[in-house]
Design an enzyme around this catalytic site. Structure first.
Site, short mmCIF file in Angstrom:
data_model
loop_
_atom_site.label_atom_id
_atom_site.label_comp_id
_atom_site.label_asym_id
_atom_site.label_seq_id
_atom_site.Cartn_x
_atom_site.Cartn_y
_atom_site.Cartn_z
N SER A 222 0.73 -1.16 -0.15
CA SER A 222 -0.20 0.12 -0.11
C SER A 222 0.76 1.36 0.21
O SER A 222 0.44 2.37 0.19
CB SER A 222 -0.90 -0.05 1.11
OG SER A 222 -0.20 -0.31 2.37
N THR B 91 -2.25 3.41 4.52
CA THR B 91 -1.59 4.49 4.47
C THR B 91 -0.26 4.27 5.54
O THR B 91 -0.91 3.89 6.81
CB THR B 91 -2.33 5.77 4.76
OG1 THR B 91 -3.09 5.74 3.67
CG2 THR B 91 -1.29 7.00 4.61
N THR C 1 1.44 6.77 0.64
CA THR C 1 0.65 5.69 0.19
C THR C 1 0.38 5.86 -1.27
O THR C 1 0.84 6.45 -2.00
CB THR C 1 -0.82 5.88 0.76
OG1 THR C 1 -1.76 5.02 0.44
CG2 THR C 1 -1.57 7.20 -0.21
N ARG D 251 -6.55 9.91 -9.63
CA ARG D 251 -7.22 10.17 -8.20
C ARG D 251 -6.14 10.51 -7.22
O ARG D 251 -5.31 9.79 -7.22
CB ARG D 251 -7.91 8.70 -7.84
CG ARG D 251 -8.72 8.93 -6.43
CD ARG D 251 -7.91 8.13 -5.30
NE ARG D 251 -8.65 8.25 -4.26
CZ ARG D 251 -8.17 7.98 -3.01
NH1 ARG D 251 -6.82 7.46 -2.83
NH2 ARG D 251 -8.90 7.85 -1.99
N THR E 158 -5.56 7.59 8.41
CA THR E 158 -5.56 6.58 7.56
C THR E 158 -6.69 5.90 7.10
O THR E 158 -7.93 6.40 7.55
CB THR E 158 -4.95 5.35 8.03
OG1 THR E 158 -4.72 4.14 7.16
CG2 THR E 158 -5.65 4.76 9.41
N GLY E 159 -6.86 5.12 5.95
CA GLY E 159 -8.34 4.66 5.61
C GLY E 159 -8.90 5.55 4.21
O GLY E 159 -8.21 6.16 3.59
N1 GLY Z 1 -5.65 7.20 2.92
C1 GLY Z 1 -5.34 7.03 1.73
C2 GLY Z 1 -6.35 7.21 0.65
O1 GLY Z 1 -7.25 7.11 0.65
O2 GLY Z 1 -5.48 7.58 -0.56
#
Ligand code: GLY
Length: 325
Positions: free
Chosen positions: A80, A182, A200, A210, A233-234
């Site tokens: 990730s 992340t 990340t 994106r 994170t998330g």
């Molecule tokens: N938290 C990492 C992302 O959504 O890209």
């Protein structure tokens, strides 16, 4: 172990980390250990170990953050972040990262291809340009000019996973994907200075272009050297919508503990979902935070989020409390 019971088990921690007051309200840490590191997910244990060596050898919190996150970025088994990160819908690995110090200096790169250590590129943006954020081809061009090597970041396991995903190509968040996401890291050094960083490869199989919360100062990361620091994170879209990390630091500046500030931010995200009537059954968000006194907090939308803590005398992986259990 829940945070509350962790602190009950190690009651000296608050004292150890808060230190005595010296000049202009700055805590004097010379006699109270070498600081603190707080990092998202299980890979935070190894990142903390690397960062701790930097702190022990006299490095700043900023140096430690960069080294800890770099270590993770360069590990092809971490899927990730950095080398080995999952690709976007088109099979291209694009990376996001940012870094911030106690003075408000900040650097960031987003949607950058072919450079394995975006956290170090972000630091170079901070230190060598008048800007805060470079994107896409411009970020990569800057990295090359700074001597960073270009390499293929797509490892075989990620390629296979992407090819499997292409069979029905559905966008659906997966809470706690492989128990990490992340890498977000916060540090407090022997001088009492805070710093933070995050990195990340973003949401797996995202649309090309994106960008999530992680490289956005105020969303994925925020540091106010006089107050505290937070990283997220998330599911990045939800953190951006609520300016998550800034919200947590703002809460601390208004007198909330890091724990209470993280809880308020997660509740705000839940409220936004409810107002919009969206399905959030697979969404995970987690925050970690530390204040200038060395008190820590962590909270998530749902269970499964954990974080690594390291101080001079303590280290471990701790489960965060969560709103939805
Ligand atoms: N938290 C990492 C992302 O959504 O890209």
């Amino acid at each position: 172990m829940r945070r509350r019971s962790f602190l009950q088990a190690f009651p000296a921690l608050g004292v150890l980390l808060s230190g005595s007051k010296s000049r202009a309200g700055e805590p004097d840490r010379s006699s109270s250990g070498q600081g603190l590191l707080l990092t998202t997910w299980g890979f935070g244990l190894e990142a903390n170990e690397v960062a701790w060596k930097t702190l022990r050898s006299g490095g700043s919190a900023l140096d430690a953050i960069e080294q800890g996150i770099r270590h993770c970025e360069l590990d092809p088994a971490e899927r990730s972040v950095g080398l080995g990160g999952r690709p976007d819908r088109d099979g291209i690995v694009t990376l996001d990262a940012c870094i911030m110090d106690h003075l408000g200096n900040a650097g960031s790169v987003c949607a950058m291809q072919g450079i394995a250590t975006p956290i170090s590129v972000a630091r170079a943006v901070m230190e060598k340009t008048p800007h805060i954020m470079l994107a896409g081809a411009g970020a990569r061009q800057f990295a090359i000019e700074q001597g960073f090597q270009v390499q293929d970041l797509l490892v075989e396991d990620s390629r296979r996973e992407w090819q499997d995903w292409l069979k029905d190509a559905r966008y659906r968040p997966i809470a706690n994907i492989e128990n990490h996401d992340t890498i977000g890291m916060l540090g407090l050094d022997a001088d009492g200075h805070l710093a933070g960083g995050c990195s990340t490869s973003g949401m797996a199989f995202k649309l090309h272009g994106r960008v999530g919360d992680s490289p956005i100062i105020g969303a994925g990361l925020y540091v106010d050297g006089a107050v505290g620091a937070c990283t997220a994170t998330g599911h990045g879209e939800e953190v951006m919508r609520t300016v998550g990390a800034f919200r947590v630091v703002q809460g601390m500046s208004l007198g909330l503990s890091p724990q209470a500030a993280c809880e308020r931010a997660v509740e705000a995200i839940a409220n936004f979902f409810q107002r919009r009537g969206k399905d959030w059954s697979d969404t995970q968000i987690g925050f970690i935070a530390v204040n200038k006194q060395g008190d820590v907090g962590a909270y998530a939308l749902r269970s499964g989020f954990n974080y690594a803590l390291k101080t001079e005398s303590r280290e471990g992986l701790l489960p965060a409390d969560s709103l939805l259990g």
